[in-house]
Design an enzyme around this catalytic site. Structure first.
Site, PDB file in Angstrom:
ATOM      1  N   ASN A  56     -30.713  -2.552 -73.233  1.00  0.00           N
ATOM      2  CA  ASN A  56     -30.526  -4.011 -73.148  1.00  0.00           C
ATOM      3  C   ASN A  56     -29.082  -4.364 -73.508  1.00  0.00           C
ATOM      4  OD1 ASN A  56     -30.340  -4.530 -76.118  1.00  0.00           O
ATOM      5  ND2 ASN A  56     -32.410  -3.679 -76.046  1.00  0.00           N
ATOM      6  N   LYS A  88     -32.669  15.585 -63.295  1.00  0.00           N
ATOM      7  CA  LYS A  88     -32.380  14.276 -62.686  1.00  0.00           C
ATOM      8  C   LYS A  88     -33.396  13.982 -61.575  1.00  0.00           C
ATOM      9  CE  LYS A  88     -28.762  11.789 -60.297  1.00  0.00           C
ATOM     10  NZ  LYS A  88     -27.563  11.917 -59.483  1.00  0.00           N
ATOM     11  N   ASP A 142     -42.978  -0.310 -83.820  1.00  0.00           N
ATOM     12  CA  ASP A 142     -42.276  -1.487 -84.328  1.00  0.00           C
ATOM     13  C   ASP A 142     -41.664  -1.086 -85.664  1.00  0.00           C
ATOM     14  OD1 ASP A 142     -41.568  -3.936 -85.621  1.00  0.00           O
ATOM     15  OD2 ASP A 142     -42.799  -4.974 -84.137  1.00  0.00           O
TER      16      ASP A 142
END
Ligand code: C5P
Length: 402
Positions: A210, A289, A306
């Site tokens: 992200n 890959k 978490d």
């Protein structure tokens, strides 16, 4: 709030209806041991008399730049040097504009230019004036120059409008003024901070990640060291230099971050989860890959642990603080996470606002505890980190006696 003890606060009062709150602010600053001297602009004297503020502060009030008598008693340069902090409350739109443009047409602006002390302002004005692009541009200039912006709050205004522009309450301004001197507030406390994104490998060359830059976590690490804490930073892959005196552990995946976090718990008083941990990882990492043979492909994902929830439910549980980056219903989602993850505090921020989004240099947050909320207005991540740590320290010591 020992940080204000024996501190010399130069309180600037500018013209606005909130000027009456300066009287109480002097008291709140004094409650915490500060010595206060007051400078008033001409317009401020239309709202509250110098005599009131003189009686409360116990010092003569300064109003003129070119008054030989006042200069003989304490000249403006001496006054600028005297201050440990210049605190302007209320700061009107006009004052913000003059400060942003380096004007020195009166005593207060001259002092702001001359002083080497930090400057903090508590804006107060009509919501339309606050929202006006000129004020917002001036605000950004002041933020860029490291002026601390305290508030404003939202709510009903003296003019009948509702919106942002109300001056913060005196007690909040005093707390945030204290935060400007918070060095030493975490003496001897051990902090562990996670920061940055995680990378979840798909194959040897690809990953899921992200846009987290790690800036907020790194700023917190810097501020915590300045406040006397010993700090371990568990960092995902980011392009940031290690802050001085910080122990850095580099990790890539959420699993590695999880292991590193648990390994620190034997020697951790406060844990701050500032990392943007990937919620899922590929169920299998291809050894070679992956080739593009088909038009479509599917990657099966499994949930990551978490980390902050695991830390907060651990037998060696430290004081646990999470972040909640939300795009809507920010505070209610944050409250949900505070409870579900069993945290002491959660720091909520609205990432739908592009000024304070993931990669930006500025941030604005609300610290949510079980029974309170403390808003910290937009500031550079460095400045915000200092203010945040002051709030965190107060909550930490409220639970763990010093
Ligand atoms: O549930 P959400 O991802 O919004 O919660 C954010 C908070 O939880 C942050 O403090 C983040 O560092 C932490 N977190 C974590 N491990 C995860 C997901 C989030 O520690 N797998």
């Amino acid at each position: 709030m020992q940080q204000l003890n024996n501190k010399q606060i130069l309180l600037g009062v500018t013209g606005g209806i909130a000027a009456y709150k300066a009287a109480e602010l002097i008291r709140r600053l004094q409650d915490h041991g500060a010595n206060v001297r007051v400078v008033m602009t001409k317009a401020a004297q239309e709202f509250i008399t110098p005599l009131t503020l003189q009686a409360l502060s116990g010092n003569p009030v300064h109003t003129d730049l070119l008054n030989p008598e006042a200069e003989a008693a304490m000249g403006h340069i001496e006054l600028a040097r005297w201050a440990d902090l210049v605190l302007v409350a209320p700061a009107s739109a006009d004052f913000m504009a003059r400060l942003a443009h380096g004007e020195a047409g009166d005593l207060l602006t001259t002092l702001c230019l001359a002083t080497h002390a930090g400057i903090a302002i508590a804006p107060a004005m009509n919501q339309g004036m606050w929202r006006d692009p000129s004020t917002q541009a001036n605000l950004q200039t002041l933020i860029d120059r490291q002026v601390a912006i305290l508030g404003p709050a939202e709510g009903s205004q003296a003019c009948g409008d509702i919106g942002p522009g109300r001056m913060l309450e005196a007690a909040d301004i005093a707390a945030l003024a204290a935060a400007q001197f918070q060095s030493g507030s975490l003496d001897g406390v051990k902090l562990v901070i996670t920061a940055g994104p995680t990378r979840e490998a798909i194959d040897p060359v690809r990953y899921i990640s992200n846009h987290s830059s790690g800036k907020m976590g790194f700023a917190l690490a810097t501020a915590a060291v300045e406040a006397g804490a010993s700090v371990t930073l568990i960092a995902g892959p980011v392009a940031l230099a290690t802050p001085e005196r910080v122990t850095r552990i580099n990790v890539e995946s959420a699993d590695q971050m999880h292991q590193a976090a648990l390994a620190e718990l034997g020697h951790c008083d406060i844990f701050i989860g500032a990392a943007a941990v990937a919620d899922y990882r590929p169920a299998n990492i291809a050894e070679q890959k992956i080739k593009k043979n088909d038009d479509n492909m599917t990657i099966a994902l499994v949930r990551n642990p978490d980390i902050i929830a695991a830390v907060a439910s651990h037998p060696q549980r430290p004081f646990a603080i999470g972040f909640a980056a939300e795009t809507q219903d920010v505070l209610s989602y944050a409250r949900g996470k505070l409870k579900n993850k069993n945290l002491d505090l959660i720091i909520a921020n609205d990432v739908s606002d592009s000024r304070i989004g993931f990669n930006s240099d500025d941030n604005a947050v609300t610290v949510v505890a079980e029974t309170s909320e403390t808003a910290i207005a937009i500031a550079s991540k460095q400045q915000l980190a200092r203010q945040l740590l002051a709030v965190i320290a107060e909550h930490y010591y409220a639970k763990n006696v010093k």
